[in-house]
Structure formats: structure tokens, C-alpha cells
Design a protein around this motif. Sequence first.
Motif, short mmCIF file in Angstrom:
data_model
loop_
_atom_site.label_atom_id
_atom_site.label_comp_id
_atom_site.label_asym_id
_atom_site.label_seq_id
_atom_site.Cartn_x
_atom_site.Cartn_y
_atom_site.Cartn_z
N SER A 90 1.73 27.54 55.08
CA SER A 90 1.76 27.36 53.63
C SER A 90 0.58 28.09 53.00
O SER A 90 -0.40 28.41 53.67
CB SER A 90 1.71 25.88 53.26
OG SER A 90 0.59 25.24 53.86
N ALA A 122 9.88 25.58 60.12
CA ALA A 122 8.77 24.97 59.38
C ALA A 122 8.98 23.47 59.20
O ALA A 122 10.11 22.98 59.10
CB ALA A 122 8.62 25.64 58.03
N SER A 123 7.88 22.75 59.15
CA SER A 123 7.90 21.31 58.89
C SER A 123 6.84 20.99 57.84
O SER A 123 5.75 21.56 57.86
CB SER A 123 7.59 20.52 60.16
OG SER A 123 8.57 20.75 61.15
N ALA A 124 7.20 20.08 56.94
CA ALA A 124 6.24 19.59 55.96
C ALA A 124 5.54 18.38 56.54
O ALA A 124 6.19 17.43 56.99
CB ALA A 124 6.93 19.23 54.65
N THR A 160 5.50 13.94 59.83
CA THR A 160 6.53 14.84 59.30
C THR A 160 7.35 14.10 58.25
O THR A 160 7.73 12.94 58.45
CB THR A 160 7.45 15.34 60.41
OG1 THR A 160 6.66 16.01 61.41
CG2 THR A 160 8.49 16.30 59.88
N SER A 186 12.24 17.62 54.55
CA SER A 186 11.98 18.81 53.74
C SER A 186 13.10 19.81 53.91
O SER A 186 13.86 19.79 54.90
CB SER A 186 10.65 19.45 54.12
OG SER A 186 10.67 19.90 55.47
N TYR A 223 14.08 24.24 52.92
CA TYR A 223 13.54 25.53 52.51
C TYR A 223 14.37 26.10 51.37
O TYR A 223 15.60 26.05 51.39
CB TYR A 223 13.53 26.51 53.68
CG TYR A 223 13.15 27.91 53.27
CD1 TYR A 223 11.82 28.23 53.00
CD2 TYR A 223 14.11 28.91 53.13
CE1 TYR A 223 11.46 29.50 52.60
CE2 TYR A 223 13.76 30.19 52.74
CZ TYR A 223 12.44 30.48 52.47
OH TYR A 223 12.08 31.74 52.06
N ILE A 232 8.83 25.32 50.79
CA ILE A 232 9.26 24.15 51.54
C ILE A 232 9.16 22.97 50.58
O ILE A 232 8.09 22.70 50.02
CB ILE A 232 8.39 23.90 52.78
CG1 ILE A 232 8.66 24.99 53.81
CG2 ILE A 232 8.66 22.52 53.38
CD1 ILE A 232 10.05 24.94 54.43
N ALA A 239 9.25 19.14 50.10
CA ALA A 239 9.12 17.89 50.83
C ALA A 239 9.48 16.72 49.93
O ALA A 239 9.19 16.74 48.73
CB ALA A 239 7.69 17.73 51.34
N VAL A 242 2.30 22.80 55.32
CA VAL A 242 3.49 23.24 56.06
C VAL A 242 3.04 23.98 57.31
O VAL A 242 2.19 24.88 57.25
CB VAL A 242 4.38 24.16 55.20
CG1 VAL A 242 5.58 24.64 56.01
CG2 VAL A 242 4.85 23.42 53.95
N SER A 262 4.32 25.57 61.40
CA SER A 262 5.42 26.05 62.23
C SER A 262 4.87 26.38 63.61
O SER A 262 3.87 27.12 63.71
CB SER A 262 6.08 27.28 61.62
OG SER A 262 7.02 27.83 62.54
#
Length: 774
Positions: free
Chosen positions: A646, A679-681, A693, A696, A698, A703, A705, A715, A717
Amino acid sequence: MEYIYALLYVIAFGSQAFGDMYLHNPRGSNNRLDEDSRNRNNANRMFDSQNNDRGGYNVGSLYYYSGSILSIEWTNQHSCGDPNNHCEVIFQYMCDDQLRDGASRGTIPDNFANCENYDCNNDIEHGMNENYEYYITCRLRERNKGLFTASQNLRGETSIYTRQNPNGNRRGYECPEERDYYPYWHPTPWIDIAVLTSDASRCDYYRSESQNVKSRYQCLIPNEDFRKNLNTRRKAIPNNQEECESEEFNGKWLEFSPPEGLAPPECVETLWSRDNHLGNGMGGFPNTYNWTIPADLEHEHCVLRARYNISTADYQAWDGAVSSDNNTRPSRNVANLDVYSQFDLTAEEAIERDYVFENNPQVDIFDTIDDVDVGEKLSLQLAINTAQFGRTFQDRSHSFAVRKRPSDIPEEATIYNLNVRGKRGNIVQVYPGVEYDFVPNRLIASRDAYVHIQWTGSNTNPRNNDGQGLAGTDRSNVVLLRDSNYAEGTAGSAVPVDEKFGQWGNSYPALLTGKPFLGLNRVDRQALATLDNMQLGGEMSELDDAGTYFDLGARKVTQPGTYYYMSTRNNNFSNRSQKGKIVVLSQAIAQARIGATGGSVSLNGHYVEVPQGTLTSATQITLVHYGTDEGVSDLNLNVDMTQVISDGVVVVDNQNADIEGQPMRVAIKLSSSAFASTASALHATGPGEEFQTVPSTYSNGFIIAETTEGGIFVVTSPGATILIGVLVPLFLILIILLVVVIAYCIYRRKTVEKKYSICVQCTNRFKRSFQKEI
């Protein structure tokens, strides 16, 4: 035929009461000018406030820059945001070349023969907001006869007669019908800023019906008809198109379009306040609204109005069923209004037991007991005035100017106004006003924002009011407080030790040369302390010979930190306190007040979106953006920064608001979308806390959330770490290869130079040998 344009403001623009709505910043007049008494002299000078005679502050004018943020601070007595009533607080402003505070405590005449040069609009002796033509038009225009007037006997047929003003009394050039009802249906000179309401479901109505965005209509009658009725109170102007254009009136039904570019007013839930209390709201802080002054507004004569509309829950005034059909019954001075069916009473029983809507009914709450009519022997009188179920209070500021920001302040830069509220005296002497304080008392700003420090006061406060310095005078100054004398908790846990300046618990100032203040230079710090930029000499130990007005101008704040400051004159421990706090962040910050109707706040491409119904009450949403190289270490993040994709870290503060509907959506901009698919928020509730986590998705470089809490968002990855694991060895290999190539080139260069050197030597020998032969 000639027609008079009776609403020149719009064309140019494109008894005793105990109520109570008081403006404290900007300074509310409550019809006061410069009285040296605790009571105002004239409650009818400019407008109908319905307030106590002791409210208001003496005249003093300030100016603000276009696009700057002004904290509006007020108190209201009869609660808001509380089940006890329905409530709206409405902020409006108007500007006009003829608007003025005046020099007389009297009311401006409504007969132009009593004004200088027969021109009341330009008679500067008298204070004026709305103009002469506006009031005369109101006095001649037919009132809205569809309104519920309860049991009140209105003494006339025009718009100066209302349920709250049945006798048609005049206050300045205000139109009573416009004052009592919002939104008003005819053109007015007022521009809406915001509506704070106890019922957010009405926000769409307020926004769509505002004169900011919706046309108003007015009947313009022939000039000769208008003039011959100037000194009458009879109906001369119809309030509808059909009658206006009839042969009887021969008028023109004219549309007044909204000024171009105006937005609808902001509408959000009102702030909570309790009954019978003119004081602070939730958390012990004053109720405030931050008004961003329009960027395109420039005018030397403006005024702010605060309206406080309250209504009882004894009947539903908003359901469309209450109208003129419910006014007084012919046989009795009782409104034809159902306040009895909820008690399972019939209309006849309600009359018999006085469960009716009238002034001071004596209700029989007892039933017949053993064939004895107890109610006949014992009834209870209610304190009801049908003119005040509901009711409108108001206060207005003294005049102020709005000026173009200086050319050296960028248009996108934020300017905060920092002012002083209150007046001289102890808490009893100034009530329902307030003692001195800085507004805002706690200011949070980003580095490189601007703060415009400015205040005004009076020299004609009551001379026996308590206070320091010369009797009757208001004075203030700003000095940094000395640092703390003893440890408080864990040093640096709340504020970094090297970014904390001053201590709120102290009463002694820091040395002027000892500590920084906002990054201001020595000259500015000295001016704030001694007011020497506004005063050339005299007795200044208690600032007596300084003027009532001070202006430092807008200054850029350049040094992050938390600063605690005070006024040396008015800070009198155990009697009164005048201290303030300014927090300057290295990071960018944005704030918005969002309630049940939803809203959003954005910053540096990131944004928080709050869907309608998410919040149960209005909440200040704060968004802070940390770039990856801008103080992220201060957050003590438990996250692998090599996985962060991010554009920095986003911090959302929602003041622990109750979230009942859809979750908030935090949109975090990516520095690269290469790893968006993995990707994860991540969300943590605070610095040092574990990340979790959160759901979220894209979308277009963001991203998004979903969350029900504020906190820290970032964010990550795993692909970023893998790529780094590949790229780092490759980078090292490239570095090694580069070193080998450079070394080889250096070697080759030296070899070539050596060979070249041998050739040169041979040539030189040949030349010398040849020369000898010659």
C-alpha cells in the motif's frame, strides 16, 4: 408600468423571553452593541432572539480568509439530540454592502422619513442586517394561512403575524414568518451552511429544499401600489401566482434562482446537550461545528446566524396532518388538536377533563372513584404556552469580513482560525455568556498547515466584573507554558518526549527563548506574548494599554509537536483558566463529521466511506496518512514491512462510534497493483497491537477493506516478499558483475596507457636522434 424589486438583497446576491441559543464564536451579539451593563439595552435592535437580556458580547469585528476553517461554538438551553424534544440547529450567513453593526442601541426606523436623507438602508447610525425593502415586503405580503397557529389570535393577515409573534412586533428588518419557519418558501438573503437535526431522516428534505439549490418565488406589485402601502399593515402583496397575476393586483410572479455554484447545506445529526443547561456537551467539550468558509467568498460585511428550532413530542408536527385545520375552535379558545386519544379518551371526555391544547390547561388526571369525581376536586395546571410549542431561538454574530487569502498561501493549504471567546467576569457575572477560552481549545493540524491567530474584545464590560487588569476591559495573549515539573506515567508513551512542549497543569510560562512554538520565529512569539505588533507603549504588564483587537495573521506551522499554552492575564488559578493545546502532526490529516446519513472523508488518494445507516449518531471521522518513510516507526507496527504494497499506512479514528448497519469501507491506495490478486488488508486497533486480516476487495488501484472499527490499516502481499527474495540476489549478482566489469575496464585502460607510453618514448628518442644528425 414600473415595478419595484422588493427583495434587493436577493437580487444583489444573485416582550421578555427566557430561552436560549447563544453564539460564543464568532461572538454573538444577542442584540447587544457596546453596553456597559450586564443586560442589553434593546431586545428588538436587530432581530428576535427570544433570549435572556444578559446574553451576548459587545461589538468587535474580525476577518477570516476564504477557504479557512472557522469553529462555530454555541450553547442551547433546552437540549438537543435528546428524547425530550425534536430539535434542529441551523447555521446560515449573509453578506451585503449595507450590512453593519451601527453606532446606536436603538432599532432602525421602518418609516424612511425618520432616517437620514430618507434612506434607512444607508443610515449608518443604525445597525442593519436585512434591508428596508425586505421588511416592508414581509409586512405587506399575505401570510401563509395553511400554518398551524394553535390557539393564538393573530392580529393581522400579513407575514409579520405568526404563532410566535401574534401581535406583529418588529425587530430590526427581520421577517417574523421567515424567522419562525425553515426552510422558508419566499426569497431570503440568507445562505444555508448546515442543518444539525435530531431526525436524520429529514436530511434529504432539508438539502433538496434549501434556497441554496432550489428557486424561490415572489410577487412584485406595481411601484405605485407598493409605495402607497408603505406605512400600512394590510395585505398588498399576494403569496401565490394566481392572485399575484390577477387584475386586482396586476403583479409579476418572479423566480429567484439560487446563486450559481452553491452546494446544499450539510445535514447531520445534532450534538447532544441536556435540558436546563447552558454548558458543554458530551465529554465535557463545547458543542462546535467546523465551517469551511467558501473558497470563492470575499466580502467586507457578513454576518452569521444560528437558529435553534425545538418542538414538543405531544403531537407530530411533521406528519402532514397538523395544519390550519387544527387551529382554534370557534366555540372555545382551544386548538382542534388531538392530544387525548393516546389516553383512550374521547373528544368529549378530553374537553371535560381539559386534555386539550390551550394555554395553561388544568388537567384531571384522576378518574371517578366510588362515584366521586376526584378530578373536580383536584386538577393539575400545566405550564403550556401554545405560542411556544414549538419555538425558534436565534443569535447572530457581529459583522465580519471574508478576505482573499494572501498570495503566498497556496490554495490547497489548510488555514485554521484560532480565536478567543468570552468576556470579562466570573462565571456568574458573564452568564449566559462564558469566561475566556481559546477556540478551538484543542487544535490538531498537519505540518505546513496555517493557523490564523486573531481575537477581539471590548473596553465597556461592566466595571465591577471580576478580572485582571483595567476594569471593564478584555485582553488576551498567548505564551507557551513551562514543561512538566515531575514525571507523569511512562515518558514518551503518549507524546514523544522531544515533541512535547509545555504542561497543562502549570501556570508559569516558558522562557521566550527557551522552547519553540509551532515553529514560529522570535518576532511572532514576542508579538503573541506582549502584543507589541499592535501596541507601541504604555502599561503592558497586564496588557492594559493594548487594544481590544489583535491579529498575528496566518502563519505556517512547521515544527511537529504537542504545545500547551495560556494567556498570562486571564489564567487565574482557582478562579478561571485560559489555556489551549495545539497538536502539529508530521503526517497529513483530514476530518469529517458523519452521521446516520453517511458520508466520506479522503486524504492523499485514500478515503473512508460510511454508508447510510452505518452510524447511529454523528461522529468525527479522522483520517491520517503515514508514508512508508514518514514516521511509520512511531506506530510500532507488528507487520513485515517487506510485504507492504500500500501507499503507506492509513489510520482511521472513529471515536469508538456505534456501528449498526453496513461496515465502514476503508479504501487504501496501492503503490503497485502487481500483487493485487494476493493482497490482504490488515487491521490493528492501535500501535503495537496484532494485525488481523479483514474482508477486502480490489478495485481500480485500491484495496477496499470493510471494518466496524477504527485503527491502523495496511495492505500486504506475500508476493512482494517472494519478489524481494528473488530481486535481492539478482541485485547482488548485478553488483558483482558491475564491479568485475569496472575492474576489467580499469585494467585494460592501464595496459593500453602503458603501451602507448612506450610508443611515445620511442618516438621521442627517434626525434632527438634525428635532430643530432642534422
